[in-house]
Design an enzyme around this catalytic site. Structure first.
Site, PDB file in Angstrom:
ATOM      1  N   LEU A   1      38.367  47.689  30.477  1.00 21.54           N
ATOM      2  CA  LEU A   1      39.323  48.016  31.540  1.00 21.54           C
ATOM      3  C   LEU A   1      40.351  46.920  31.752  1.00 21.54           C
ATOM      4  O   LEU A   1      41.431  47.161  32.274  1.00 21.54           O
ATOM      5  CB  LEU A   1      38.582  48.277  32.863  1.00 21.54           C
ATOM      6  N   GLY A   2      39.992  45.712  31.386  1.00 23.17           N
ATOM      7  CA  GLY A   2      40.901  44.597  31.596  1.00 23.17           C
ATOM      8  C   GLY A   2      40.187  43.290  31.359  1.00 23.17           C
ATOM      9  O   GLY A   2      38.979  43.247  31.098  1.00 23.17           O
ATOM     10  N   GLU A   3      40.941  42.222  31.421  1.00 25.63           N
ATOM     11  CA  GLU A   3      40.357  40.908  31.182  1.00 25.63           C
ATOM     12  C   GLU A   3      40.932  39.917  32.176  1.00 25.63           C
ATOM     13  O   GLU A   3      42.129  39.896  32.443  1.00 25.63           O
ATOM     14  CB  GLU A   3      40.658  40.443  29.755  1.00 25.63           C
TER      15      GLU A   3
ATOM     16  N   GLY B   1      36.123  36.822  32.328  1.00 22.11           N
ATOM     17  CA  GLY B   1      35.610  37.592  31.220  1.00 22.11           C
ATOM     18  C   GLY B   1      36.207  38.982  31.201  1.00 22.11           C
ATOM     19  O   GLY B   1      37.118  39.296  31.960  1.00 22.11           O
ATOM     20  N   VAL B   2      35.677  39.834  30.321  1.00 22.41           N
ATOM     21  CA  VAL B   2      36.189  41.188  30.149  1.00 22.41           C
ATOM     22  C   VAL B   2      35.453  42.135  31.092  1.00 22.41           C
ATOM     23  O   VAL B   2      34.248  42.004  31.311  1.00 22.41           O
ATOM     24  CB  VAL B   2      36.023  41.656  28.688  1.00 22.41           C
ATOM     25  N   VAL B   3      36.192  43.121  31.636  1.00 25.45           N
ATOM     26  CA  VAL B   3      35.620  44.155  32.495  1.00 25.45           C
ATOM     27  C   VAL B   3      35.580  45.454  31.703  1.00 25.45           C
ATOM     28  O   VAL B   3      36.575  45.857  31.094  1.00 25.45           O
ATOM     29  CB  VAL B   3      36.453  44.339  33.777  1.00 25.45           C
TER      30      VAL B   3
ATOM     31  N   LYS C   1      31.541  43.556  34.706  1.00 23.13           N
ATOM     32  CA  LYS C   1      32.252  42.323  34.400  1.00 23.13           C
ATOM     33  C   LYS C   1      31.284  41.379  33.697  1.00 23.13           C
ATOM     34  O   LYS C   1      30.334  40.882  34.302  1.00 23.13           O
ATOM     35  CB  LYS C   1      32.792  41.684  35.677  1.00 23.13           C
TER      36      LYS C   1
ATOM     37  N   ASP D   1      41.620  34.063  46.713  1.00 24.50           N
ATOM     38  CA  ASP D   1      42.472  34.583  45.641  1.00 24.50           C
ATOM     39  C   ASP D   1      43.007  35.965  46.017  1.00 24.50           C
ATOM     40  O   ASP D   1      42.895  36.923  45.253  1.00 24.50           O
ATOM     41  CB  ASP D   1      41.698  34.645  44.327  1.00 24.50           C
TER      42      ASP D   1
END
EC number: 2.7.11.1
Length: 889
Positions: A591-593, A597-599, A614, A711
């Site tokens: 799904l994304g990074e 890490g990568v999701v 994640k 964040d």
């Protein structure tokens, strides 16, 4: 508002006296508060007013001060029972009624004062009315013999409402009636401020005032008529089912110009030429027109066309209102209805309401502090005349013995000092004191307090001074409090309860020997247990503690730090790595990074529950101990506007977090417009902002201990299938460092552009850092500009917005994709809020609670505009503001 004294009783008999209505009326008063001020204690309470059917109660339970008065006998023959008595206040500067209400509910508050020469002085009492900490109006009770009525629509900010009478000169404040009536929250909306009733007319040559029970909201409608008008009417009951519920008998009559070809004109003089108005026009056709007949007219305000070609519906109400406040040149308001060329009949109108805008800017004292100080007041049965209304504000009415502080107009005042010295206090030290969480000084000296010194005083971190001397306290001072004293707390107590080490005499008997024996036995038992635990662990090498660490995790961070298996909650949410691979179909759909890490997309056991997994990157620099702490933390955080943690994986060198899946991606994705999606409407953007703010508010004040996101940015605001916004990555950002930004300090974390400059400069983290970042997100929502754009003259979004604000052109600030589809008042309010949040000084920023309140007000303003469908047969909206571009405020 004023009502003629000589006809008050007759008018109400004509308008409201019907047995069937009174029976129904008694059943329809849910939420009504009707106080007969000064009703003697020997009279029945509550009672039913025989001519109106209203149920009145004595006011004695709602106020602690005042004396009972009665109008002169000359008034009795023409005065309703509820007006016969009054309560007057010869003592104290401020005297307040306290009422229990529903927070966020709109109420019409009505105060009635009929002087009636109750004191035999034949004077004109004049005094101020306040709602909570804010000035409402000046009431000149002697101006009209018939009495004076003041009304305002108000939305309480808590479940407690104070209505206060304030002495302004030598005359004595008094009140005859105090009434609250709940209103629908979707009626009488404003962009900001509250609505004070100026006039409420129905256009008829009748002399009858129409009120309850004909008006189920108990509004008072005065008749008005002019020689230039002609009256028409119907005997049929019209449909009044829109949000305003105008009485049907108000809509059964209407006024038209006496000369059919002339315009209908209505004028009204304001008390002040600077007053801002909201105007509500109510129309219902009372004549059945033939197919070849029509009634069509334009509506003009101050000579300008505000609504064209309006056609009232037969026996059906249409309410036309101003969207924004309007003014009247020179204080003279001119409404004109002018028939069109297509019309065969002259214009008509049934009723009209005028409301002036009154602002209540002063925030009331923090509700927790108010509840605490009232609890202390009740515990000690304090009856100080000054202890009424808001404890801290206005400053001139602060409760005796209190000190308060407030950083700015957007910060709720807090109680910082409580001095009840020499006030005759008895009993124990009140437990409610511990709820004054900002208390700096506490003085209970020179009283008759008994019992011990409570432990909770030591846990009140804000306290720097405590004086408990000259009381009858017993026992000893808690050790934690003595430690606080060593650390700088100023503590004053009587010597008999001090027990310094070595100063307390202990009788020398056999007790020391027994204690030594018990301690020795306990030590032996503990050693045996520890040995058994060690042996047991050696026989079970498969435990998580003994698995090999991940390649980048130091061994010392693993020993004895695995996530506790004693928690059922934790066990239930723990997945093996093989289960993670199964739910993600071997990491099939990324799904994304991010920096951690990568999701990956996944689903649990092939079910319909979709998740986002994640996986911790091998290059990430976080430690296992921090991972464990975050999982334990995230498992206890639950809020509808926070992305929930479904589970986690903690197996050898595989660490993963499993979140609920958010199908509509993130806010930034939709603002960018790069993916072919529809443009987010302004009211949708406001709701997303409210959702995100609620999530942050929960982290700040709903969690124990509180959390700081660190964040906040548009890519961390995720949207579900209903476009409900949820904050993401609200826990890991505290524990993980961004792999791609190893140069960022391990103390300061965040994303450039969103990072609080004060936090970056000092390294001191607080909730206000999130507020700054949220302000940047809010500017993104409003402008759809990049947060940092080197190509702009003003590269940072705050600098660019400030620059554009100085030019006063809101159309160049707003996202052009909105194409002007927004209410300018809600935009200005949101823009001002965003700039306050992004103030470089944290002390000048609002709290997230205040942000939520302000954003909800923006939504109310926007929904008021969007909710009035121009094609609706019930309600249409009209804007008297003909300017396309608002000027800078």
């Amino acid at each position: 508002m004023e009502f003629p004294h000589s006809v008050l009783l007759v008018v109400l008999i004509i308008a409201t006296f019907a047995i069937s209505n009174l029976v129904q009326a008694e059943e329809d008063q849910e939420g009504f508060i009707s106080l007969d001020c000064g009703l003697p204690p020997n009279e029945v309470s509550p009672y039913i007013e025989p001519f109106t059917g209203l149920r009145f109660s004595s006011d004695s339970s709602f106020i602690q001060s005042g004396k009972i008065g009665k109008v002169d006998k000359s008034f009795e023959a023409t005065t309703l029972k509820s007006y016969m008595t009054l309560r007057y206040f010869p003592d104290g500067k401020r005297n307040c009624y306290n009422l229990i209400v529903k927070q966020g509910k709109t109420y019409m508050i009505r105060a009635t004062a009929l002087y009636g020469n109750y004191d035999g002085l034949n004077i004109s009492p004049k005094f101020d009315l306040y709602i909570g900490a804010n000035f409402w109006t000046t009431l000149d009770a002697g101006e009209y013999l018939s009495g004076v009525v003041e009304e305002v629509n108000y939305i309480p900010r808590s479940n407690s409402l104070d209505v206060c009478l304030v002495k302004t000169d030598t005359s004595t404040p008094f009140l005859s009636l105090l009434e609250l009536r709940p209103l629908d929250n979707d009626s009488y909306l404003t962009g900001s401020g509250s609505l004070k009733t100026f006039r409420r007319y129905y256009l008829s040559n009748s002399e009858s005032v129409i009120a309850y029970p004909e008006d189920v909201k108990d509004r008072i409608w005065e008749p008005t008529f002019d020689s230039e008008w002609k009256q028409i009417w119907t005997t049929l009951k019209p449909n009044n089912s829109n949000g305003y519920l105008v009485p049907k008998n108000v809509l059964m009559t209407a006024a038209i110009p006496a000369n059919d070809s002339a315009p209908f004109r209505f004028t009204e003089e304001l008390d002040s030429p600077t007053d801002e108005l909201y105007v509500y026009l109510h129309f219902s056709e009372v004549q059945s027109l033939q197919a070849n007949e029509s009634r069509e007219f334009d509506i003009l305000w101050s000579g300008e066309v505000a609504y064209e070609a309006f056609i009232p519906e037969y026996l059906n109400i249409t309410t036309i209102q101003t969207n924004t406040p309007v003014t009247c040149p020179g204080g003279k308001c001119n409404l004109e209805l002018k028939r069109t060329k297509n019309s065969t009949h002259p214009p008509l109108i049934n009723a009209i309401e005028f409301y002036t805008v009154v602002n209540f800017p002063q925030l009331e004292t923090n509700e927790t502090d108010v509840v605490a100080i009232k609890d202390i007041k009740a515990t000690y049965e304090l009856n100080r005349i000054t202890w009424q209304g808001d404890p801290c504000v206005p400053q001139k009415f602060i409760w005796e013995g209190l000190d308060c502080n407030s950083k700015d107009a957007l910060t709720l005042p807090r109680i910082t000092s409580l001095n009840l010295s020499s006030t005759g206090l008895t009993g124990n030290i009140a437990a409610g004191i511990q709820n004054l969480t900002h208390l700096d000084k506490l003085d209970l000296s020179n009283n008759n307090l008994t019992g011990g010194v409570p432990e909770f005083l030591a846990s009140m971190k804000s306290l720097s001074f405590i004086n408990l001397s000259k009381n009858n306290l017993n026992g000893s001072i808690p050790q934690a409090l003595l430690k606080r004293e060593k650390d700088g707390l100023k503590l004053s107590v009587d010597e008999q309860i001090r027990c310094f080490p070595g100063s307390c005499v202990i009788t020398k008997k056999k007790f020391p020997v027994m204690i030594v024996a018990l301690v020795s036995s306990a030590v032996v038992v503990i050693l045996v247990v520890l040995v058994l635990i060690f042996v047991f662990k050696k026989k079970k090498p498969s435990n998580l503690e003994d698995l090999p660490p991940s390649s980048n995790t130091p061994r010392e961070n693993i020993t004895s730090t695995s996530i506790s298996d004693t928690s059922i909650e934790t066990k239930r949410k723990r997945f093996s790595y093989s289960e993670v691979m199964e739910m993600t179909k071997n990491l099939q759909r990324p799904l994304g990074e991010g920096g951690f890490g990568v999701v990956y997309h996944g689903d649990i056991n092939g079910s319909s529950q979709q998740v986002a997994v994640k996986l911790l990157s091998q290059s990430s620099t976080q430690g296992y101990k921090e991972f464990k702490a975050e999982v334990e933390l995230l498992l206890r955080v639950h809020h509808i506007n926070l992305v929930s943690l479904v589970g986690y994986c903690d197996e050898r060198d595989h660490l993963a977090l499993i979140y609920e899946y958010m199908s509509n991606k993130d806010l930034k994705h939709h603002l960018s417009g790069k993916h072919g999606g529809s443009v987010l409407k302004w009211n949708t953007r406001l709701q997303i902002a409210v959702d995100a703010a609620l999530g942050l508010e929960y982290l700040h004040i709903g969690c124990r201990p509180s959390m700081v996101h660190r964040d906040v940015k548009s890519t961390n605001i995720l949207l579900d299938d209903q476009f409900t916004a949820k904050m993401a990555d609200f826990g890991l950002s505290r524990s993980f460092q961004l792999g791609d930004e190893s140069q960022v300090s391990t103390v300061v974390a965040g994303t450039p552009g969103y990072l609080d400059p004060e936090y970056y400069r000092t390294g001191r983290l607080a909730e206000m850092s999130d507020v700054y970042s949220f302000g940047i997100v809010l500017l993104e929502i409003i402008t759809n500009q990049r947060v940092i754009d080197p190509a702009r003259e003003k590269s940072h979004i705050t600098e660019w917005t400030a620059f554009m604000l100085n030019r006063g052109d809101i159309t160049r600030i707003m996202d052009p994709n909105l194409q002007g589809d927004y209410n300018s008042r809600s935009v200005w309010r949101a823009l001002e809020l965003a700039m306050m949040c992004a103030n470089p000084s944290s002390e000048k920023r609002p709290s997230m609670s205040q942000v939520v309140i302000e954003l909800k007000e923006c939504i109310r303003s926007e929904n008021k505009t969007q909710g009035m469908d121009s094609h609706s047969s019930f309600e249409q909206s009209m804007s008297f503001d003909t300017k396309a571009v608002p000027s800078a405020r």
